[in-house]
Design an enzyme around this catalytic site. Structure first.
Site, PDB file in Angstrom:
ATOM      1  N   TYR A   1      15.313  -3.009 -13.619  1.00 55.75           N
ATOM      2  CA  TYR A   1      15.774  -2.382 -12.375  1.00 55.75           C
ATOM      3  C   TYR A   1      17.166  -1.812 -12.603  1.00 55.75           C
ATOM      4  CZ  TYR A   1      17.619  -2.068  -7.609  1.00 55.75           C
ATOM      5  OH  TYR A   1      18.206  -1.636  -6.443  1.00 55.75           O
ATOM      6  N   HIS A   2      17.417  -0.586 -12.117  1.00 56.15           N
ATOM      7  CA  HIS A   2      18.668   0.128 -12.372  1.00 56.15           C
ATOM      8  C   HIS A   2      19.629  -0.042 -11.203  1.00 56.15           C
ATOM      9  CE1 HIS A   2      21.422   3.139 -13.791  1.00 56.15           C
ATOM     10  NE2 HIS A   2      20.615   3.538 -14.766  1.00 56.15           N
ATOM     11  N   GLY A   3      20.761  -0.706 -11.445  1.00 54.63           N
ATOM     12  CA  GLY A   3      21.794  -0.824 -10.425  1.00 54.63           C
ATOM     13  C   GLY A   3      22.581   0.463 -10.284  1.00 54.63           C
TER      14      GLY A   3
ATOM     15  N   SER B   1      14.552   2.103 -17.918  1.00 59.46           N
ATOM     16  CA  SER B   1      14.533   1.909 -16.472  1.00 59.46           C
ATOM     17  C   SER B   1      13.781   3.081 -15.863  1.00 59.46           C
ATOM     18  CB  SER B   1      15.956   1.860 -15.896  1.00 59.46           C
ATOM     19  OG  SER B   1      15.898   1.786 -14.486  1.00 59.46           O
TER      20      SER B   1
ATOM     21  N   GLU C   1      17.007   5.843  -8.939  1.00 57.97           N
ATOM     22  CA  GLU C   1      17.045   4.475  -8.414  1.00 57.97           C
ATOM     23  C   GLU C   1      18.486   4.003  -8.261  1.00 57.97           C
ATOM     24  OE1 GLU C   1      13.982   1.184  -9.208  1.00 57.97           O
ATOM     25  OE2 GLU C   1      15.496   0.907 -10.781  1.00 57.97           O
TER      26      GLU C   1
END
Length: 334
Positions: free
Chosen positions: A129-131, A196, A202
């Site tokens: 998951y990409h912050g 990702s 995202e």
């Protein structure tokens, strides 16, 4: 009328208590006009807090450029050795990994849960998951290099390769921008590769609800099928509380879709607790389609979010987690 008088009396008592405390401190420390200093400090805090919130994210970029400067110095120092050694950059990677690992420990109390799921040798595709800023992945790469002695390749967005000064950093840490055939080649050569699927979209458009923004992307799944490798899902708890993006607003969405460049401002840099969780590997299955594997991987990442992340995320709670110990069961923690 009585209630109003009582409320007023309570307010007076609070003010009297604060005034009394200030007078006691003035007498204790021998300092006059302490109340004026206190009011001035509150004023400075009120003025500079918004500025500090905007500056902190760029401290991470500053650290990246410090890393780049170190790599340039290292390159010139070893210019003669480059012709004779295939492992020129191992020393630089080790040094940089140690520095980033130290920053992770001090600023975020960073932990990795499930490191044993990363193979000691051989390929695997890590899907994460990409912050808003993927600082968790920088820390994760450092952990892998220090504890596994392995370099994890990563697929980066094309705009990253256009950032001035970043080319050496991306080369040393084996970042690529695709295409699919290159990803398959890397995995078939026995390396680790991270992707990702949400990417910059995202990073900009997800928020504290941690919604996965992959659209219909399934190229990563086809890469895993073609290379015949397992997929390891990955998620970092509180990554959205460390840094927040304003990219979800209509204006910044339009700007990104129009120019494919992340114009949205960010704020944060808060020293929240970060924990990276690695899920169970999804083994290679020759009978599965790319669409099915992509959906299965998305479900695995979502399961990690559901299990380990408070929804919606809360910055204060994430900060307080620095002072709480979670019991760790049946997983190796680094």
């Amino acid at each position: 009328m009585t209630n109003k008088n009582q409320s007023f009396g309570v307010g007076q008592d609070s003010m009297s208590s604060m005034t009394c405390l200030i007078h006691v401190l003035e007498a204790w420390f021998g300092v006059e006009h302490l109340e004026d200093y206190w009011n001035f400090a509150n004023y400075l805090l009120w003025v500079f807090t918004p500025l500090l919130l905007l500056i902190l994210p760029y401290f991470t970029i500053f650290l990246l450029y410090l890393t780049i400067i170190f790599l340039h110095i290292y390159k010139r120092k070893n210019v003669l050795k480059e012709a004779y050694s295939h492992n020129l950059w191992d020393g630089a990677r080790k040094t940089v990994a140690t520095l980033w690992d130290g920053h992770a420990a001090v600023w975020h109390g960073y932990e990795v849960h499930g490191m044993e799921k990363i193979p000691e040798e051989g390929p695997a595709l890590i899907i994460f998951y990409h912050g808003a800023i993927p600082i968790d992945f920088y820390y994760f790469m450092a952990k892998i290099f220090i504890h596994k002695g392995r370099t994890c390749r990563v697929v980066a967005d094309h705009f990253v390769f256009k950032i001035p000064g970043f080319s050496l950093l991306l080369d040393v840490f084996c970042a690529i921008h695709g295409p699919r055939e290159k990803c398959v080649e890397i995995l078939q050569s026995g390396h680790l590769l991270a992707i990702s699927p949400g990417g910059v979209r995202e990073a900009l458009m997800s928020d504290e609800t941690y919604n996965i923004v992959w659209g219909n992307r399934k190229g990563f799944a086809q890469v895993a099928i073609d290379a015949k490798v397992p997929i390891i899902p990955m998620f970092t708890q509180n990554i959205r509380e460390g840094f927040r993006s304003l990219g979800g607003t209509r204006l910044f969405r339009w700007l990104y879709e129009k120019f494919r460049y992340p114009f949205a401002p960010m704020y944060g840099g808060f020293p929240v607790k970060l924990r990276t969780y690695l899920g169970d590997p999804i083994p290679y299955d020759p009978k599965i389609t790319a669409e099915e594997l992509a959906e299965k991987t998305k479900d695995a990442v979502q399961a990690l979010i559901d299990k380990h992340q408070r929804i919606p995320g809360n910055i204060m709670s994430a900060l307080l987690e620095r002072f709480r110990n979670k019991q760790k069961i049946n997983q190796k923690t680094l």
